[in-house]
Write a protein that holds these residues in place. Structure first.
Motif, PDB file in Angstrom:
ATOM      1  N   ILE A   1       0.848  -1.189   0.000  1.00 28.66           N
ATOM      2  CA  ILE A   1       0.000   0.000   0.000  1.00 28.66           C
ATOM      3  C   ILE A   1       0.885   1.240   0.000  1.00 28.66           C
ATOM      4  O   ILE A   1       1.755   1.390   0.858  1.00 28.66           O
ATOM      5  CB  ILE A   1      -0.922   0.024   1.241  1.00 28.66           C
TER       6      ILE A   1
ATOM      7  N   TYR B   1       0.973   5.235   0.480  1.00 23.46           N
ATOM      8  CA  TYR B   1       0.259   6.398   0.998  1.00 23.46           C
ATOM      9  C   TYR B   1       0.871   7.650   0.364  1.00 23.46           C
ATOM     10  O   TYR B   1       2.100   7.844   0.412  1.00 23.46           O
ATOM     11  CB  TYR B   1       0.383   6.482   2.516  1.00 23.46           C
TER      12      TYR B   1
ATOM     13  N   HIS C   1       0.901  -5.342   6.695  1.00 15.36           N
ATOM     14  CA  HIS C   1       0.956  -4.806   5.335  1.00 15.36           C
ATOM     15  C   HIS C   1       2.270  -4.064   5.108  1.00 15.36           C
ATOM     16  O   HIS C   1       2.863  -3.499   6.034  1.00 15.36           O
ATOM     17  CB  HIS C   1      -0.226  -3.866   5.094  1.00 15.36           C
TER      18      HIS C   1
ATOM     19  N   ASP D   1      -0.141  -2.495  -4.564  1.00  9.52           N
ATOM     20  CA  ASP D   1      -1.459  -3.037  -4.901  1.00  9.52           C
ATOM     21  C   ASP D   1      -2.516  -1.942  -4.789  1.00  9.52           C
ATOM     22  O   ASP D   1      -3.460  -1.892  -5.581  1.00  9.52           O
ATOM     23  CB  ASP D   1      -1.820  -4.185  -3.956  1.00  9.52           C
ATOM     24  N   ILE D   2      -2.359  -1.077  -3.784  1.00 11.52           N
ATOM     25  CA  ILE D   2      -3.305   0.003  -3.507  1.00 11.52           C
ATOM     26  C   ILE D   2      -2.535   1.311  -3.343  1.00 11.52           C
ATOM     27  O   ILE D   2      -1.470   1.348  -2.714  1.00 11.52           O
ATOM     28  CB  ILE D   2      -4.106  -0.269  -2.211  1.00 11.52           C
TER      29      ILE D   2
ATOM     30  N   HIS E   1      -3.234   4.909  -1.694  1.00 12.81           N
ATOM     31  CA  HIS E   1      -4.187   5.613  -0.831  1.00 12.81           C
ATOM     32  C   HIS E   1      -3.787   7.086  -0.759  1.00 12.81           C
ATOM     33  O   HIS E   1      -2.745   7.436  -0.212  1.00 12.81           O
ATOM     34  CB  HIS E   1      -4.206   4.999   0.574  1.00 12.81           C
TER      35      HIS E   1
ATOM     36  N   ARG F   1      -6.624   1.494  -8.917  1.00 10.82           N
ATOM     37  CA  ARG F   1      -6.232   0.946  -7.614  1.00 10.82           C
ATOM     38  C   ARG F   1      -6.110   2.033  -6.548  1.00 10.82           C
ATOM     39  O   ARG F   1      -5.460   1.831  -5.518  1.00 10.82           O
ATOM     40  CB  ARG F   1      -4.904   0.191  -7.749  1.00 10.82           C
TER      41      ARG F   1
ATOM     42  N   VAL G   1      -7.521   4.709  -3.732  1.00 10.49           N
ATOM     43  CA  VAL G   1      -8.519   5.081  -2.728  1.00 10.49           C
ATOM     44  C   VAL G   1      -8.175   6.489  -2.261  1.00 10.49           C
ATOM     45  O   VAL G   1      -7.011   6.777  -1.971  1.00 10.49           O
ATOM     46  CB  VAL G   1      -8.496   4.109  -1.526  1.00 10.49           C
TER      47      VAL G   1
ATOM     48  N   ILE H   1     -11.173  -0.607   6.323  1.00  7.16           N
ATOM     49  CA  ILE H   1     -10.321  -0.209   5.195  1.00  7.16           C
ATOM     50  C   ILE H   1      -9.792  -1.434   4.456  1.00  7.16           C
ATOM     51  O   ILE H   1      -9.649  -1.422   3.227  1.00  7.16           O
ATOM     52  CB  ILE H   1      -9.171   0.716   5.666  1.00  7.16           C
ATOM     53  N   GLU H   2      -9.499  -2.510   5.157  1.00 10.49           N
ATOM     54  CA  GLU H   2      -9.063  -3.731   4.481  1.00 10.49           C
ATOM     55  C   GLU H   2     -10.173  -4.286   3.589  1.00 10.49           C
ATOM     56  O   GLU H   2      -9.902  -4.781   2.481  1.00 10.49           O
ATOM     57  CB  GLU H   2      -8.626  -4.785   5.500  1.00 10.49           C
TER      58      GLU H   2
ATOM     59  N   TYR I   1     -10.165  -2.030   0.503  1.00 12.47           N
ATOM     60  CA  TYR I   1      -9.028  -2.347  -0.362  1.00 12.47           C
ATOM     61  C   TYR I   1      -9.301  -3.621  -1.167  1.00 12.47           C
ATOM     62  O   TYR I   1      -9.013  -3.692  -2.372  1.00 12.47           O
ATOM     63  CB  TYR I   1      -7.763  -2.557   0.478  1.00 12.47           C
TER      64      TYR I   1
ATOM     65  N   THR J   1     -16.429  -1.653  -6.032  1.00 18.04           N
ATOM     66  CA  THR J   1     -16.482  -0.720  -4.906  1.00 18.04           C
ATOM     67  C   THR J   1     -17.886  -0.210  -4.641  1.00 18.04           C
ATOM     68  O   THR J   1     -18.074   0.725  -3.874  1.00 18.04           O
ATOM     69  CB  THR J   1     -15.555   0.480  -5.168  1.00 18.04           C
TER      70      THR J   1
END
Length: 380
Positions: free
Chosen positions: A3, A5, A34, A78-79, A81, A100, A102, A366-367, A370, A378
């Motif tokens: 992830i 940020y 994570h 993968d994500i 944020h 991907r 958020v 949040i998991e 994701y 979503t």
């Protein structure tokens, strides 16, 4: 899960619950196993020059600003944020990573030049109703027409040109009021996941007086609170901001008010443990103040203004109280309500924290989001 940020940190010279929330979230995700990479920039202490105002405003359009694409490519998350991008990051890069991505909306920056939907002491949705030229007309960003123009461009057409809103796979709001507003503007990719506060544990200390903690700015309502403080109890004020001189003046003239200036987080938590309640007199519909979550985490009830969109989430009939910011006498009544002074008030405040704002609650939500983004689903 990997992830990334992406966050533009506000200057360390001013208190920022948003900065604290981002750091806490990263720690919670890492604690859950994570792999989290922080890609950040930090805004320097804010000079009041026109050059700074214009540079910050232009950055909000997304046409300029740092592009984290190279850093993202090296990490291969993968994500992604996204939190605050203003004023250091651009937004064009989100198009490539959007599937991907958020985005957590801490304020109304994507649809409001002032980021608050608040102007001259009252809620304001003029730009949503009549177009963003209203922002230019009212000099909504730093009281400057020139600096407001780029932000009016960025928020035109009710935010539909914002890459944060249009290109992100999922939008996170912090309270149900914001969720409703953005659902009306977007679609069902909007979900409400409140922030949390790390758990400092609850201590049973003798409590007296009340506390305000936060940025000393007009929309926070602190000057109105201090100038109208007639309660026999002590009011402590912790924070810094543009109204600091006025707060110092009022505190010097009222023996029941003590101004401490800014304070480290540990000192703030200690102060919260020693008062009967935290007062949040905000005049705008802010997301969810981090200080409120910190207060509940140590068992300190909230006395909250009727303008705060998250007020229903922060209190119940036995764990806090609400007051009308336009009626000072309602504050006096709120300070004496059972949810603030009753024998069970501390325990009830702590219960709300454990049920809604503990790290495990946020982490589970949040998991789940994701995972939905990775599945390409979503809808809520």
């Amino acid at each position: 899960m990997k992830i990334a940020y992406v966050h533009s940190f506000y200057s360390s010279s001013q208190p920022s619950g948003e900065n604290n929330a981002v750091n806490d979230q990263i720690a919670a995700l890492r604690g859950a196993g994570h792999n989290v990479e922080l890609i950040s920039r930090t805004t320097p202490a804010e000079p009041q020059s026109m050059t700074y105002k214009l540079r910050s405003a232009v950055a909000a359009t997304g046409l300029v600003g740092a592009d984290p694409s190279d850093e993202l490519a090296r990490f291969a998350p993968d994500i992604v944020h996204v939190h605050n991008l203003f004023p250091n990051f651009g937004t064009r890069w989100i198009e490539a990573w959007g599937a991907r991505t958020v985005a957590t909306l801490h304020n109304f920056r994507t649809v409001c030049a002032a980021a608050t939907l608040w102007r001259n002491g009252h809620d304001c949705v003029d730009c949503l109703r009549r177009g963003s030229l209203e922002a230019v007309r009212n000099k909504c960003y730093r009281n400057s027409m020139a600096a407001t123009i780029p932000l009016a461009i960025a928020t035109r057409n009710r935010g539909h040109h914002s890459r944060v809103l249009s290109d992100s796979a999922a939008i996170v709001t912090l309270n149900n009021g914001s969720e409703k507003l953005y659902r009306n503007l977007l679609d069902d990719k909007v979900t409400c996941i409140p922030n949390f506060s790390s758990d400092p544990g609850m201590m049973h200390l003798k409590r007296s007086g009340y506390l305000f903690a936060g940025r000393l700015a007009p929309e926070k309502g602190i000057l109105d609170l201090a100038e109208n403080w007639r309660a026999p109890h002590a009011l402590q004020i912790i924070g810094s901001g543009p109204q600091e001189a006025e707060i110092r003046r009022v505190a010097a003239a009222n023996p029941n008010i003590t101004y401490h200036g800014a304070a480290p987080r540990d000192d703030l938590l200690l102060a919260m443990r020693q008062v009967r309640a935290l007062i949040i007199p905000s005049l705008w519909s802010e997301g969810i103040p981090t200080v409120a979550l910190e207060s509940l985490s140590v068992g300190t009830p909230i006395v909250v203004s009727d303008r705060v969109a998250a007020r229903a989430m922060l209190m119940s009939s036995k764990s806090g109280a609400e007051f009308d910011v336009e009626q000072p006498l309602t504050l006096d009544a709120a300070l004496e309500q059972q949810g603030v002074v009753g024998p069970d008030s501390a325990r009830n405040a702590r219960t709300i924290y454990e049920q809604l704002f503990a790290p495990s609650v946020w982490l589970g939500a949040i998991e789940k989001l994701y995972a939905a983004v990775l599945r390409g689903n979503t809808a809520n």
